[in-house]
Design an enzyme around this catalytic site. Structure first.
Site, PDB file in Angstrom:
ATOM      1  N   GLY A  13      71.108  53.314  72.153  1.00  0.00           N
ATOM      2  CA  GLY A  13      69.886  52.774  71.565  1.00  0.00           C
ATOM      3  C   GLY A  13      68.746  52.672  72.555  1.00  0.00           C
ATOM      4  O   GLY A  13      67.939  51.743  72.501  1.00  0.00           O
ATOM      5  N   SER A  15      66.198  54.784  73.057  1.00  0.00           N
ATOM      6  CA  SER A  15      64.989  55.539  72.746  1.00  0.00           C
ATOM      7  C   SER A  15      63.779  54.637  72.548  1.00  0.00           C
ATOM      8  O   SER A  15      62.643  55.110  72.515  1.00  0.00           O
ATOM      9  CB  SER A  15      65.200  56.392  71.486  1.00  0.00           C
ATOM     10  OG  SER A  15      65.501  55.574  70.364  1.00  0.00           O
ATOM     11  N   ASN A  90      73.999  48.839  73.140  1.00  0.00           N
ATOM     12  CA  ASN A  90      72.787  48.178  72.682  1.00  0.00           C
ATOM     13  C   ASN A  90      72.367  48.588  71.271  1.00  0.00           C
ATOM     14  O   ASN A  90      71.672  47.838  70.596  1.00  0.00           O
ATOM     15  CB  ASN A  90      71.644  48.507  73.660  1.00  0.00           C
ATOM     16  CG  ASN A  90      70.288  48.087  73.144  1.00  0.00           C
ATOM     17  OD1 ASN A  90      69.966  46.908  73.075  1.00  0.00           O
ATOM     18  ND2 ASN A  90      69.473  49.058  72.765  1.00  0.00           N
ATOM     19  N   TYR A 156      74.665  40.366  59.430  1.00  0.00           N
ATOM     20  CA  TYR A 156      74.213  40.460  60.821  1.00  0.00           C
ATOM     21  C   TYR A 156      74.821  39.343  61.658  1.00  0.00           C
ATOM     22  O   TYR A 156      75.320  39.581  62.768  1.00  0.00           O
ATOM     23  CB  TYR A 156      72.683  40.382  60.854  1.00  0.00           C
ATOM     24  CG  TYR A 156      72.076  40.566  62.227  1.00  0.00           C
ATOM     25  CD1 TYR A 156      71.996  41.827  62.802  1.00  0.00           C
ATOM     26  CD2 TYR A 156      71.570  39.478  62.938  1.00  0.00           C
ATOM     27  CE1 TYR A 156      71.429  42.014  64.061  1.00  0.00           C
ATOM     28  CE2 TYR A 156      70.988  39.656  64.194  1.00  0.00           C
ATOM     29  CZ  TYR A 156      70.926  40.919  64.740  1.00  0.00           C
ATOM     30  OH  TYR A 156      70.362  41.097  65.992  1.00  0.00           O
ATOM     31  N   ALA A 158      77.571  37.733  61.104  1.00  0.00           N
ATOM     32  CA  ALA A 158      79.009  37.966  61.230  1.00  0.00           C
ATOM     33  C   ALA A 158      79.303  39.074  62.230  1.00  0.00           C
ATOM     34  O   ALA A 158      80.224  38.959  63.056  1.00  0.00           O
ATOM     35  CB  ALA A 158      79.604  38.318  59.867  1.00  0.00           C
TER      36      ALA A 158
END
Length: 252
Positions: A13, A15, A90, A156, A158
């Protein structure tokens, strides 16, 4: 301390957002940063920005929900560099909704992207780290994995709570192999996706009553936590959950 010269740091992640910020931070300390995300054109832009500042970066297209893509990314790194010292999981996202209305698709999407992907990435990369008897794995969760809110984001919450306890369990399992596993729980951070929401009077008023530091995190303020946990000097730190949230969870 915190010299990452000759170290290979892989960040999913990366970018944009926090992943991109961490990549730039590690590159400044001498690391060769492996930029991983689905949008290869965006990774090339990040690579150019890092190289313009004298850093080293190598982009790899990666879908963290696809096991073949994960294995291919690791193979590419090993073939080119022979090792991976640090993995930062990430990449993430979510689909929300009231628990009374949430669809199976929204739940599965969030779990696959935020939790199952971290399991698959960790399984693949930890196998390689075990062979080298060294590694640092950092999983990015959220302050919402440490508490509940009424924001209709139960999937999210959880998934991020799952990341925290998954990391604890894996930290204990991988400790004999010289691999540490830790979790960072960011609070509100400014990125290109959040800046319009965060820079409003309404959100500032919310920060005033909920965040002890009375502000959101600025670009780069998560980097120091990741650098600390990734460092060789942090070899006795494993299984921890580190909130970087301006005191949000401390005040709850």
């Amino acid at each position: 301390m915190f010299n990452f010269k000759n170290q290979i740091v892989a960040i999913t992640g990366s970018s944009s957002g926090l992943g991109m910020q961490m990549a730039e931070g590690f590159a400044e300390l001498g690391a060769t940063v492996i930029l991983m995300a689905r949008r290869i054109e965006k990774l090339e832009e990040v690579k150019s920005r890092i190289e313009q500042k004298g850093g080293k970066a190598y982009p790899i297209q990666l879908d963290v929900t696809n096991e073949k893509s994960i294995n291919k990314s690791l193979q590419q790194i090993i073939e080119k560099f022979g090792k991976v010292d640090v993995l930062i999981n990430n990449a993430g996202g979510s689909k929300g909704g009231s628990i009374l209305e949430m669809t199976n698709e929204a739940w599965d999407f969030t779990m696959d992207l935020d939790l199952t992907s971290i399991f698959k990435m960790t399984r693949a990369y930890a196998t390689e780290m075990k062979e080298k008897n060294y590694g640092r794995i950092i999983n990015i969760a959220s302050m919402y994995g440490m508490l509940g809110t009424n924001q209709q984001q139960s999937a999210y919450h959880a998934s991020k709570a799952g990341v925290i306890n998954f990391s604890r369990a894996v930290a204990a399992e991988l400790a004999p192999y010289g691999v540490t596993v830790n979790t960072i729980c960011p609070g509100f951070f400014e990125t290109e996706l959040t800046t319009e929401t965060l820079n409003t009077k309404e959100f500032q008023a919310y920060c005033d009553i909920s965040v002890p530091l009375k502000r959101f995190g600025n670009a780069g303020e998560l980097n120091s936590a990741a650098i600390f946990l990734a460092a060789k000097e942090s070899s006795y730190v494993t299984g921890i959950t580190l909130p970087v949230d301006g005191g949000f969870t401390a005040a709850k």
